[in-house]
Design a protein around this motif. Sequence first.
Motif, PDB file in Angstrom:
ATOM      1  N   LYS A  43       0.819  -1.200   0.000  1.00  0.00           N
ATOM      2  CA  LYS A  43       0.000   0.000   0.000  1.00  0.00           C
ATOM      3  C   LYS A  43       0.859   1.259   0.000  1.00  0.00           C
ATOM      4  N   LEU A  44       1.975   1.215   0.751  1.00  0.00           N
ATOM      5  CA  LEU A  44       2.877   2.362   0.755  1.00  0.00           C
ATOM      6  C   LEU A  44       3.504   2.585  -0.616  1.00  0.00           C
ATOM      7  N   VAL A  45       3.888   1.473  -1.281  1.00  0.00           N
ATOM      8  CA  VAL A  45       4.471   1.574  -2.624  1.00  0.00           C
ATOM      9  C   VAL A  45       3.457   2.197  -3.585  1.00  0.00           C
ATOM     10  N   SER A  52       0.419  10.093  -3.840  1.00  0.00           N
ATOM     11  CA  SER A  52      -0.627  10.496  -2.887  1.00  0.00           C
ATOM     12  C   SER A  52      -0.212  10.171  -1.447  1.00  0.00           C
ATOM     13  N   ALA A  53       1.109  10.127  -1.199  1.00  0.00           N
ATOM     14  CA  ALA A  53       1.613   9.717   0.113  1.00  0.00           C
ATOM     15  C   ALA A  53       1.663  10.905   1.070  1.00  0.00           C
ATOM     16  N   ASP A  54       0.520  11.211   1.733  1.00  0.00           N
ATOM     17  CA  ASP A  54       0.524  12.266   2.748  1.00  0.00           C
ATOM     18  C   ASP A  54       0.877  11.665   4.111  1.00  0.00           C
ATOM     19  N   ILE A  55       1.108  12.546   5.112  1.00  0.00           N
ATOM     20  CA  ILE A  55       1.544  12.104   6.436  1.00  0.00           C
ATOM     21  C   ILE A  55       0.531  11.183   7.086  1.00  0.00           C
ATOM     22  N   GLU A  56      -0.744  11.529   6.985  1.00  0.00           N
ATOM     23  CA  GLU A  56      -1.788  10.731   7.626  1.00  0.00           C
ATOM     24  C   GLU A  56      -1.830   9.314   7.065  1.00  0.00           C
ATOM     25  N   LEU A  58       0.633   7.743   5.448  1.00  0.00           N
ATOM     26  CA  LEU A  58       1.874   7.054   5.785  1.00  0.00           C
ATOM     27  C   LEU A  58       1.848   6.510   7.216  1.00  0.00           C
ATOM     28  N   LEU A  59       1.397   7.379   8.166  1.00  0.00           N
ATOM     29  CA  LEU A  59       1.309   6.946   9.548  1.00  0.00           C
ATOM     30  C   LEU A  59       0.317   5.802   9.719  1.00  0.00           C
ATOM     31  N   HIS A  60      -0.800   5.870   8.961  1.00  0.00           N
ATOM     32  CA  HIS A  60      -1.825   4.822   9.051  1.00  0.00           C
ATOM     33  C   HIS A  60      -1.243   3.466   8.659  1.00  0.00           C
ATOM     34  N   TRP A  61      -0.577   3.403   7.513  1.00  0.00           N
ATOM     35  CA  TRP A  61      -0.066   2.123   7.031  1.00  0.00           C
ATOM     36  C   TRP A  61       1.178   1.672   7.802  1.00  0.00           C
ATOM     37  N   CYS A  62       1.975   2.653   8.258  1.00  0.00           N
ATOM     38  CA  CYS A  62       3.120   2.279   9.106  1.00  0.00           C
ATOM     39  C   CYS A  62       2.646   1.670  10.429  1.00  0.00           C
ATOM     40  N   GLY A  63       1.559   2.216  10.973  1.00  0.00           N
ATOM     41  CA  GLY A  63       0.981   1.661  12.201  1.00  0.00           C
ATOM     42  C   GLY A  63       0.469   0.245  11.992  1.00  0.00           C
ATOM     43  N   ILE A  64      -0.179   0.021  10.822  1.00  0.00           N
ATOM     44  CA  ILE A  64      -0.671  -1.333  10.511  1.00  0.00           C
ATOM     45  C   ILE A  64       0.490  -2.309  10.360  1.00  0.00           C
ATOM     46  N   ILE A  65       1.568  -1.850   9.690  1.00  0.00           N
ATOM     47  CA  ILE A  65       2.758  -2.698   9.532  1.00  0.00           C
ATOM     48  C   ILE A  65       3.350  -3.056  10.891  1.00  0.00           C
TER      49      ILE A  65
END
Length: 590
Positions: A43-45, A52-56, A58-65
Amino acid sequence: MKKNFIIEIFRFAGQCKYKMVLSVICSLISVSSGFIPYFGIYKLVVLFFNQSADIEALLHWCGIILLGWAGNRLFFGISTCLSHVSAYTILENIRLAIAKKLLKAPLGTVLNKPVGNLKSLIVDHVETIELPIAHLVPEGAGYTLVPLGVIIYIASFNWIMAVAAIATVPISFLVFAPAMMKLGAKYNDYKQSNAHMNSVIVEYIEGIEVIKAFNQSSESYKKYSHTVSSFLNFTLDWFNSLWKSGVFMMTVLPSTLTFVVPVGMYLYSIGQITPAEYTMCIILSLGLVSPLTGMSDYINALRLIKFAVDDVRDVLQIEELNDAEVEKEVTNYDITFSNVDFFYETGEKALSNISLKIPEGSYTALVGPSGGGKSTIARMVARFWDVESGEVSVGEHSVRDIPLSQLSRIVSYVSQDNFLFNCSLKENIRLGNPKVSDEEVYAAAKAAQCDEFITKLENGYNTSAGEAGNKLSGGEKQRIAIARMMLKNSPVIVLDEATAFTDPENEARIQAAITELAKGKTLLVIAHRLSTIKKADNIVLIKNGTVDSQGTFEELLIASPLFRDMWEAHVGGKEWAAKNLNRIPELQYA
């Protein structure tokens, strides 16, 4: 019919079966959580490729990871802990099962097994089961499910990329398969070579005193060294036959990018996959490296478990002595052999048509040339083996109809080589009857002529047998065994070469101890020193597995040429020693 070795392993799981089920569940949760980071990376890729990689986001998917990784590690740890507990429980149950089998198997069969073989089985071979089982459940699921899940996930993009990701697997295993097929036969040779080496090492260590005494150090060391070198050469030859195909497999198997990169570039060039999908396929194929490498170890571990289980099965399938359930009322302690035949496991006939009556309360001695069957007859009374034909009876009952626990109470067997456990001498004597008081232990020790030498030790009766083993002579150990039998107070006593390790001074003490032990008992003695059995009620001369003749000492001297020759040889040896003892210094310490 042999059961599947995995089923046999889990038969020993016992009380830990629920832990193993929970370990599997935790492992599945761990594996499932392990897919979440891959999905999050994908999803990050996609976010970066779509710009469309905004902070919100990025943080959302990093948290899921992070959550996926944490769940994977947490449940993997729980699964591993549970599987290790289960593994050691299984090892304990296997070793206890082997010990129980050895207790129920014919004692003669157990004694005929080389100590090195049993040590290798109980300690080494069983231990090889622990590591595979401890990691089989938590990691085995990952080795199987992770590649499967990854391939299904890649196939959702493009099935050709999925095939490319696992193309190294069939290539590697096709090369290594012939070597794996030969592994079973090679491993059997390895076991035999290892068992032979263990036996030679044990023999060398146990016999080192004799080796030095007879100046055989060089020859014995040569045998020891040759055996160890032969085992080394065998192992190296085995390794050399496997290393080329093994290295090829371990090199090619994890090289997943070998096919993924060029195939992916081609499919991207013709527009069948997107840059994000191509990137994800590369990431996931790298994630396959560890599971695929682990899978090869997993397969090898399964084979090691199979070999170990086969070894355990061989012991657990030893035919047990049939054990009667109901105790018999024994009204007298006559011992009767009726037309007894017996063969050793090798097929060699040991006893032929032995018929013998040993009345209750009598003193009977077995004598004869070495290898004639004396010890075998004595061991039949204690039921080391069952006879091929005929019957051995105590009182009015066959020993096969008397429960083994009851027969053990009836018959006390004292061998020429008595084992002292690594506890105090007092507790070693108390083994004859754990319920007796210290005063009764001391009384038995005095009656067995033990008190004099035990009280001279620094810690007396509290001296550890492990420490005293270096201080006690063979005759002193023999007297401790006799004291143990006195506390047991069995009505039937069987003494196998009770004076084998004694000098003339200790022999008199042991004879006094035996006299005390045998009061009111049925006594059967095996003796090479004919002077020790002159007072026997009946002397039975055994030759080539048959009863050659029997009678009192005086009767045999008149009626049996063989007994007369044995007595003359015995007396001649004693007279020669008496004449030369003062002239030959070495004999003074014999």
